[in-house]
Design an enzyme around this catalytic site. Sequence first.
Site, PDB file in Angstrom:
ATOM      1  N   ASP A   1      46.496  37.150  29.765  1.00  0.00           N
ATOM      2  CA  ASP A   1      45.471  38.125  30.141  1.00  0.00           C
ATOM      3  C   ASP A   1      45.236  39.148  29.020  1.00  0.00           C
ATOM      4  O   ASP A   1      44.221  39.845  29.020  1.00  0.00           O
ATOM      5  CB  ASP A   1      45.930  38.920  31.374  1.00  0.00           C
ATOM      6  CG  ASP A   1      45.339  38.374  32.659  1.00  0.00           C
ATOM      7  OD1 ASP A   1      44.183  37.921  32.641  1.00  0.00           O
ATOM      8  OD2 ASP A   1      46.043  38.427  33.692  1.00  0.00           O
TER       9      ASP A   1
ATOM     10  N   GLN B   1      47.397  37.565  39.223  1.00  0.00           N
ATOM     11  CA  GLN B   1      46.042  37.939  39.633  1.00  0.00           C
ATOM     12  C   GLN B   1      46.023  39.388  40.151  1.00  0.00           C
ATOM     13  O   GLN B   1      46.844  39.776  40.972  1.00  0.00           O
ATOM     14  CB  GLN B   1      45.544  36.973  40.719  1.00  0.00           C
ATOM     15  CG  GLN B   1      44.106  37.182  41.149  1.00  0.00           C
ATOM     16  CD  GLN B   1      43.088  36.869  40.052  1.00  0.00           C
ATOM     17  OE1 GLN B   1      43.316  36.018  39.195  1.00  0.00           O
ATOM     18  NE2 GLN B   1      41.971  37.558  40.067  1.00  0.00           N
TER      19      GLN B   1
ATOM     20  N   LYS C   1      40.541  28.813  38.434  1.00  0.00           N
ATOM     21  CA  LYS C   1      41.383  28.796  37.231  1.00  0.00           C
ATOM     22  C   LYS C   1      42.249  27.545  37.209  1.00  0.00           C
ATOM     23  O   LYS C   1      42.367  26.880  36.175  1.00  0.00           O
ATOM     24  CB  LYS C   1      42.268  30.054  37.189  1.00  0.00           C
ATOM     25  CG  LYS C   1      41.510  31.302  36.787  1.00  0.00           C
ATOM     26  CD  LYS C   1      42.317  32.567  37.000  1.00  0.00           C
ATOM     27  CE  LYS C   1      41.449  33.788  36.713  1.00  0.00           C
ATOM     28  NZ  LYS C   1      42.051  35.060  37.114  1.00  0.00           N
TER      29      LYS C   1
HETATM   30  N1  GUN Z   1      41.242  40.244  38.460  1.00  0.00           N
HETATM   31  C1  GUN Z   1      39.947  40.334  38.040  1.00  0.00           C
HETATM   32  N2  GUN Z   1      39.841  39.917  36.759  1.00  0.00           N
HETATM   33  C2  GUN Z   1      41.083  39.561  36.372  1.00  0.00           C
HETATM   34  C3  GUN Z   1      41.607  39.050  35.155  1.00  0.00           C
HETATM   35  O1  GUN Z   1      40.910  38.836  34.145  1.00  0.00           O
HETATM   36  N3  GUN Z   1      42.935  38.799  35.144  1.00  0.00           N
HETATM   37  C4  GUN Z   1      43.732  39.039  36.216  1.00  0.00           C
HETATM   38  N4  GUN Z   1      45.038  38.785  36.103  1.00  0.00           N
HETATM   39  N5  GUN Z   1      43.264  39.523  37.363  1.00  0.00           N
HETATM   40  C5  GUN Z   1      41.953  39.777  37.435  1.00  0.00           C
END
Ligand code: GUN
Length: 286
Positions: A120, A97, A53
């Site tokens: 998100d 996350q 990311k």
């Molecule tokens: N863990 C797995 N997928 C995601 C996501 O799309 N966002 C976040 N914050 N954590 C994740």
Amino acid sequence: MAQIIDGKQIAADLVAEVANGAQAIFSEYGIRPGLAVVLVGDDPASQVYVRNKVARATEAGLNSIEHRLPADTDQVTLNALVDELNNDPAVHGILVQLPLPEQLNEEEIISRINPRKDVDGFHPINVGELAIGNATLVPCTPQGCLLMLEKTLGDLSGKHAVVIGRSNIVGKPMALLLLHANCTVSIVHSRTRNPQELCKQADIVVAAVGRTEMVDASWVKEGATVIDVGINVTERDGKRKLLGDVNFADVEPVANAITPVPGGVGPMTIACLMNNTLIAARNQLS
Ligand code: GUN
């Protein structure tokens, strides 16, 4: 032979568009859209996601700020970091996350993020906006799946879509997005009777269950379009391999189009996160 949906290419095109948008913001305001990524603990999969990311954000001309906290971080400390990021005008998007270590309350953290910075799309306000068809910040993985489906099929109106899985992160928002795109939507989950039979009626299958290669050709109608959200780390022939929720070799010959793992949904999720950060920045600056 099915069309292999090139998530990498579609994602690269979207990231290039985001880079243009970020440049326009820089020209007008002299600032770069800022994305804060928070990682608590040292879960290896989460570390890989976060690294990707941050790297992609830099490519898109965003300012990405990484916050790493130890696995034993308490709620008060994480709450304080979220408050700080909420109040920082250089931060337009916040991503914590998931999953979080078990001493931390995920719901409390998600609800604490300023909804306008919730890239998100997990905050209850943004979930509600999505449910009523009024969303600005949409969860990244389902948004990425929808973009690939529209790129492949054009108008989705009237198609029967089966979503396998009912998580808050993928299954539920995916079903809502497909509904808003005028699909007839079924959600298959662990208590569904005859899931295979239902799935075999679908024009569109989105598999998001987290079970390695669960969907084989017996689940898929000839000519269906199949999106595989699964990323399952598996040992095979002594090697670590990433496998989807779909048995690619088995399903590919019957499908009209199918996403590979890796190189399908994964890059699209990250590109949509970049796009959400740009949207959030525009909304906060205007
Ligand atoms: N863990 C797995 N997928 C995601 C996501 O799309 N966002 C976040 N914050 N954590 C994740």
